[in-house]
Write a protein that holds these residues in place. Structure first.
Motif, PDB file in Angstrom:
ATOM      1  N   UNK A   7      31.365   5.541  50.043  1.00 30.91           N
ATOM      2  CA  UNK A   7      32.752   5.629  50.611  1.00 30.91           C
ATOM      3  C   UNK A   7      33.572   4.530  50.423  1.00 30.91           C
ATOM      4  N   UNK A   8      34.740   4.958  50.062  1.00 30.07           N
ATOM      5  CA  UNK A   8      35.842   3.836  49.870  1.00 30.07           C
ATOM      6  C   UNK A   8      35.974   2.772  50.513  1.00 30.07           C
ATOM      7  N   UNK A   9      35.581   2.850  51.864  1.00 29.04           N
ATOM      8  CA  UNK A   9      35.756   1.988  52.959  1.00 29.04           C
ATOM      9  C   UNK A   9      34.767   0.782  52.731  1.00 29.04           C
ATOM     10  N   UNK A  10      33.659   1.207  51.992  1.00 31.35           N
ATOM     11  CA  UNK A  10      32.608   0.249  51.653  1.00 31.35           C
ATOM     12  C   UNK A  10      32.623  -0.032  50.308  1.00 31.35           C
ATOM     13  N   UNK A  11      33.907  -0.066  49.475  1.00 29.75           N
ATOM     14  CA  UNK A  11      33.874  -0.493  48.314  1.00 29.75           C
ATOM     15  C   UNK A  11      33.969   0.653  46.980  1.00 29.75           C
ATOM     16  N   UNK A  12      33.459   1.933  47.367  1.00 28.60           N
ATOM     17  CA  UNK A  12      33.090   3.061  46.566  1.00 28.60           C
ATOM     18  C   UNK A  12      34.560   3.324  46.239  1.00 28.60           C
ATOM     19  N   UNK A  13      34.574   4.721  45.819  1.00 30.22           N
ATOM     20  CA  UNK A  13      35.577   5.187  45.201  1.00 30.22           C
ATOM     21  C   UNK A  13      35.744   6.767  45.662  1.00 30.22           C
ATOM     22  N   UNK A  14      35.078   6.703  46.776  1.00 30.18           N
ATOM     23  CA  UNK A  14      34.682   8.159  47.295  1.00 30.18           C
ATOM     24  C   UNK A  14      35.197   8.428  48.674  1.00 30.18           C
ATOM     25  N   UNK A  15      35.598   9.789  48.878  1.00 31.66           N
ATOM     26  CA  UNK A  15      35.743  10.179  50.448  1.00 31.66           C
ATOM     27  C   UNK A  15      34.126  10.856  50.799  1.00 31.66           C
ATOM     28  N   UNK A  16      34.175  11.236  52.088  1.00 32.36           N
ATOM     29  CA  UNK A  16      33.091  11.801  52.572  1.00 32.36           C
ATOM     30  C   UNK A  16      33.270  13.377  52.269  1.00 32.36           C
ATOM     31  N   UNK A  17      32.224  14.070  52.090  1.00 31.98           N
ATOM     32  CA  UNK A  17      32.388  15.628  51.984  1.00 31.98           C
ATOM     33  C   UNK A  17      33.377  16.212  52.857  1.00 31.98           C
ATOM     34  N   UNK A  18      34.220  16.778  52.185  1.00 28.05           N
ATOM     35  CA  UNK A  18      35.201  17.586  53.286  1.00 28.05           C
ATOM     36  C   UNK A  18      36.396  16.500  53.755  1.00 28.05           C
ATOM     37  N   UNK A  19      36.122  15.296  53.428  1.00 28.79           N
ATOM     38  CA  UNK A  19      37.304  14.494  54.094  1.00 28.79           C
ATOM     39  C   UNK A  19      38.472  14.797  53.313  1.00 28.79           C
TER      40      UNK A  19
END
Length: 502
Positions: A313-325
């Motif tokens: 998840x982006x909030x932890x330094x990644x480039x992703x949203x959660x599924x469906x977010x």
């Protein structure tokens, strides 16, 4: 004997201890929070496992159900090939347990999802021995989300693809057979003979001949492209050859790839580092008259989807949203594994980002006949061949994952002719495709919870398809993406409805 209802209530009330054990405190708390976006489409329905033998002709109880067919878990790991046998380490690339993804999918309004972990040397063994038992546990812990089995397939000669296995008793064995035989990196040492287009075509033919046909969908198709129309690993020729080999298996590509949260941490949307996405959508989809329209103009049933490609998840330094977010793929189906697969296979699909809308119906009507997305109406030249297009969409009721309620600023009706197979397998344009009409808020009318647009295509004399897109922006065409927030650049796309003139 305890009654069935009591058992179902107890089963639904999962213990906090189990959720903490398998998903962690953060995911557990998130699961208890209110649903956003599409909402709980499953809440008032009897939940049953389903399988790949659902009644295809029965459209009763179908509704738009949001899902995601490209989600990674901690089983997207790494392999120590210096050891014999090879040692697999979880969590090297993606970090969340399978059940965490399911909990978050439920939290953001998804009713179906799919675990798609990376392959690698002897990964087929890891899948069947380690990951699959965790999927079975996740299905029991989060029954509200239909959780498909499959993988991010290392497609021969191509970039990654979804390999989606129908739900049945031998689903794990089916994936093991396909991955161990055809995934280009499953063999160790690496076998160059696996990485050819001929091998990909062989894989698709084998898949098509199986009693339970899987689905294959290309991931981030232009991520390796170096320019507009300058393709990388995935090419128009390969899509055509694969679709020719198995048209009911190899059915499309991601219109909107995952990794959409990249700009929130200074990266690129979709991880498209060479040539950008456009409004978050791959160039193959976003360009009017481009590759997608070229394929549709041949009469191919080639569909688009939108996924999270969730790793971190982006909030932890990644480039992703959660599924469906952020991204959702809506399928018109019952809450049943078989019917979800049937909807994907037959194009009963529309996609959105940022929960710009929560429902979309596109219908074509002529000479007393009506077709919806993925369907075809046949009309006669002997009669007046005007075709009425109705676009019906429903705005979000509440706020999206960014805490705001987005607004649709424009809807476009895109129309192209179907001229038959192209002699040029590398063709990536359809010059007949145009934006037939653009609609703003003054052009749609409120009907209950929906907004409705009607438009007449006059004197349709050739086979035609129509598709729809909409946006929260003022861009006439989606612009190349930079570092703007993905929440400020939202789009939705329908798959096409077809008109056959005889």
């Amino acid at each position: 004997m305890r009654d069935k209802q009591a058992e179902e209530v107890e089963h639904a009330q999962l213990s906090r201890r189990k959720l903490v054990k398998y998903a962690g405190v953060g995911a557990t708390l998130a699961a208890a929070s209110p649903l956003v976006g599409a909402g709980a489409a499953w809440a008032d329905e009897e939940r049953r496992p389903g399988d790949d033998t659902s009644d295809r002709g029965n459209a009763r109880n179908r509704s738009w159900r949001a899902g995601d067919h490209h989600v990674h878990s901690e089983y997207s790991g790494e392999f120590d090939t210096t050891k014999s046998p090879i040692v697999f380490h979880k969590g090297a690339d993606a970090v969340y347990p399978i059940v965490t993804n399911a909990i978050m999918a439920k939290n953001f309004g998804l009713t179906w999802a799919m675990c798609t972990d990376h392959g690698g040397p002897t990964h087929s063994k890891v899948n069947i021995e380690q990951a699959y038992p965790d999927l079975l546990r996740s299905r029991k812990l989060v029954p509200e989300v239909l959780q498909f089995w499959g993988m991010e397939f290392d497609a021969p000669s191509l970039d990654h693809h979804t390999l989606m296995i129908p739900r049945h008793d031998d689903e794990a064995k089916q994936l093991f057979e396909l991955e161990s035989r055809f995934a280009k990196y499953d063999a160790f040492p690496t076998d160059p003979a696996r990485d050819t287009e001929a091998r990909m075509v062989e894989f698709l033919k084998v898949a098509r001949g199986m009693p339970h046909k899987p689905l294959v969908i290309a991931h981030h198709a232009s991520r390796s492209a170096t320019g507009l129309g300058v393709y990388g690993q995935d090419t128009p020729r390969e899509f055509r050859n694969g679709n020719n080999a198995a048209p009911d298996v190899y059915i499309g590509f991601e219109g909107a790839p995952g990794h959409q949260a990249g700009p929130l941490n200074g990266g690129k949307r979709g991880g498209y580092g060479n040539h950008p996405t456009y409004g978050g959508f791959d160039q193959m989809t976003a360009r009017v008259g481009g590759l997608w329209d070229s394929l549709l103009g041949e009469g191919r049933r080639w569909w688009i989807t939108a996924t999270s490609d969730s790793h971190v998840h982006w909030s932890r330094g990644g480039s992703d949203f959660w599924p469906g977010e952020y991204s959702k793929t809506y399928v018109h189906a019952r809450q049943d594994y078989g019917d979800i697969m049937d909807g994907l296979r037959n194009g009963r699909i529309w996609v959105t980002t940022g929960d710009l809308i929560r429902s979309l119906d596109v219908t074509a009507t002529s000479q007393g006949r009506t077709a919806e997305v993925g369907q075809t109406i046949t009309v006669s030249r002997r009669s007046r061949t005007d075709v009425e297009i109705e676009i019906r969409f429903r705005p979000l009721d509440g706020v999206n994952g960014n805490g705001v309620r987005p607004e649709v600023r424009r809807v476009d009706l895109i129309v192209g002719q179907i001229t038959g197979p192209s002699a040029n397998l590398d063709a990536d344009t359809n010059p007949t495709t145009t934006v037939a009409a653009r609609f703003g808020p003054r052009d749609w009318r409120r009907q209950g919870a929906d907004y409705v647009i009607r438009h007449t295509l006059r004197n349709v004399e050739a086979d035609t398809y129509a598709r729809v897109r909409g946006t929260s922006t003022d861009e006439a065409e989606p612009l190349a993406d930079g570092l703007e927030s993905p929440w400020d650049d939202l789009w939705f796309y329908s798959n096409p409805v077809f008109v056959h003139v005889r």
